[in-house]
Design a protein around this motif. Sequence first.
Motif, PDB file in Angstrom:
ATOM      1  N   PRO A  12       2.808  67.023  41.628  1.00  0.00           N
ATOM      2  CA  PRO A  12       2.448  68.461  41.617  1.00  0.00           C
ATOM      3  C   PRO A  12       3.149  69.765  42.133  1.00  0.00           C
ATOM      4  O   PRO A  12       4.274  69.489  42.406  1.00  0.00           O
ATOM      5  N   SER A  13       2.997  71.156  41.194  1.00  0.00           N
ATOM      6  CA  SER A  13       3.587  71.789  41.090  1.00  0.00           C
ATOM      7  C   SER A  13       2.909  73.124  41.928  1.00  0.00           C
ATOM      8  O   SER A  13       3.352  74.476  42.496  1.00  0.00           O
ATOM      9  N   LEU A  14       1.392  72.366  42.548  1.00  0.00           N
ATOM     10  CA  LEU A  14       0.184  73.736  42.785  1.00  0.00           C
ATOM     11  C   LEU A  14       0.629  72.673  44.510  1.00  0.00           C
ATOM     12  O   LEU A  14       0.647  71.572  45.016  1.00  0.00           O
ATOM     13  N   GLU A  15       0.074  73.801  45.174  1.00  0.00           N
ATOM     14  CA  GLU A  15      -0.593  72.681  46.898  1.00  0.00           C
ATOM     15  C   GLU A  15      -1.738  71.411  46.568  1.00  0.00           C
ATOM     16  O   GLU A  15      -2.733  72.464  45.231  1.00  0.00           O
ATOM     17  N   PRO A  16      -1.922  70.730  47.145  1.00  0.00           N
ATOM     18  CA  PRO A  16      -3.098  70.001  47.209  1.00  0.00           C
ATOM     19  C   PRO A  16      -4.516  70.121  46.585  1.00  0.00           C
ATOM     20  O   PRO A  16      -4.649  69.670  45.115  1.00  0.00           O
ATOM     21  N   ASP A  19      -4.036  72.646  43.313  1.00  0.00           N
ATOM     22  CA  ASP A  19      -3.691  71.342  41.913  1.00  0.00           C
ATOM     23  C   ASP A  19      -5.560  70.741  41.752  1.00  0.00           C
ATOM     24  O   ASP A  19      -5.646  70.452  40.379  1.00  0.00           O
ATOM     25  N   ARG A  20      -6.193  70.019  42.545  1.00  0.00           N
ATOM     26  CA  ARG A  20      -7.177  69.925  42.231  1.00  0.00           C
ATOM     27  C   ARG A  20      -8.642  71.014  41.556  1.00  0.00           C
ATOM     28  O   ARG A  20      -8.989  70.567  40.560  1.00  0.00           O
ATOM     29  N   GLY A  23      -7.301  70.520  38.334  1.00  0.00           N
ATOM     30  CA  GLY A  23      -7.330  70.127  38.223  1.00  0.00           C
ATOM     31  C   GLY A  23      -8.974  69.942  37.347  1.00  0.00           C
ATOM     32  O   GLY A  23      -9.705  69.644  36.168  1.00  0.00           O
ATOM     33  N   GLY A 335      -6.148  66.076  40.708  1.00  0.00           N
ATOM     34  CA  GLY A 335      -5.566  67.002  40.765  1.00  0.00           C
ATOM     35  C   GLY A 335      -4.995  67.147  38.955  1.00  0.00           C
ATOM     36  O   GLY A 335      -5.333  65.995  38.477  1.00  0.00           O
ATOM     37  N   LEU A 336      -4.359  68.903  38.907  1.00  0.00           N
ATOM     38  CA  LEU A 336      -3.916  68.996  37.816  1.00  0.00           C
ATOM     39  C   LEU A 336      -2.682  67.244  37.334  1.00  0.00           C
ATOM     40  O   LEU A 336      -2.736  67.327  36.114  1.00  0.00           O
ATOM     41  N   SER A 337      -2.361  67.831  38.356  1.00  0.00           N
ATOM     42  CA  SER A 337      -0.994  66.758  38.215  1.00  0.00           C
ATOM     43  C   SER A 337      -1.468  64.541  37.592  1.00  0.00           C
ATOM     44  O   SER A 337      -0.527  63.912  37.555  1.00  0.00           O
ATOM     45  N   LYS A 358      -3.706  77.677  36.634  1.00  0.00           N
ATOM     46  CA  LYS A 358      -3.276  77.610  37.522  1.00  0.00           C
ATOM     47  C   LYS A 358      -3.135  79.346  38.288  1.00  0.00           C
ATOM     48  O   LYS A 358      -3.073  79.092  39.723  1.00  0.00           O
TER      49      LYS A 358
END
Length: 365
Positions: A12-16, A19-20, A23, A335-337, A358
């Motif tokens: 993860p490179s973003l806050e949760p 990130d979602r 995603g 999420g994207l991650s 992002k």
Amino acid sequence: MTAPTPAPLSPPSLEPSADRAAGAIVGAFIGDALGLGPHWYYDLDELRRDFGPWISGYTDPKPHAKYHAGMKGGDLSQTGIIMLHLLRSLADRGGYNESDFTRRLDEQFLPLLDGTPYVGPGGYTNHSIRQVWQARVKEGKPWGQTGGNADTSEAAERVTLLAARYAMTPGLAARHAWENTHLSQTDSLVVQQSVGYACVLSLLIRGEAFDEDLSGKLMDRVRNGEIPFVVPSSIASSSPSATAGFGFASPDALLLPSWVAKSASDPDTRVEPAWKVSQVYGLSCAIQFVLPAAYHLAARFPDDFESAVLHAINGGGQNMSRACLAGALLGAQVGLSGIPARFVEGLADGPEIVQLAKVVAGAVS
């Protein structure tokens, strides 16, 4: 049949929540592109003959294919291309600016169409967009008077991006989804289901589970006025035109997800293999067939992006829309991650889409 899940895209490179949100955006584009090759096979035996027993990634349309001829695996359909115009607008403007989005369509998209199905970017122009072209280009109608009666899910696919951008303010997510849907479609059922889908997606981005309690959480937000989804019966009964504004006579679009989620987890109503959900809800293009199947896959595979989108694709019929909607719902959960890297790497516009996602997700409010 389910392929093993490869490693996710990245740590993860973003806050949760961001990130979602990212995603959900990227997942929608992946689902759209996965459907390009095997799009609209209603004969599932023919689908298996052309693509084998299990489609596991991006595929080129076959030379004899009626749709998307000459395109390559990983390319976006026309719906995906319109979504990319919207994503660029959201990133450039910092939020939804309808005038900017429609200007992009006027200048960069509509001139490439001629009102027929097989002319234009993406290889096929859906009925709803042909109606927009007729109203806007041929008849010179202003935006806001361009929506038609198509019963399909293109608007729901677009509003994925709006739900992601405004996930923390679900009233705005619903309002902008309503506005954007009306640009292309005005059927009340289509609008209700599209806006309902945006409300579901925004709650998933906020970290809620896709389960049988989700609809109750949505209805709590309706009751407290956070989501102005339903016109109060006292107003609707005294004013026949009340439902012409934002708000619907029924909350059924918000009740559907939990009903579907409950059936997806019920061992007595299990659909095996999961791709056969398309045969349960219907193979055709109407939103009432496509959306429940996407909800089912999102509830069944809440932490498995790959299984959800591939079962959506392998179900045939309008698998592109089914996978686009399911991809957004899964992206909002993992999420994207949590999206396997190969799906991003194979996406023709992947680097731009991820970067813009992002940017938009970083401004989630």
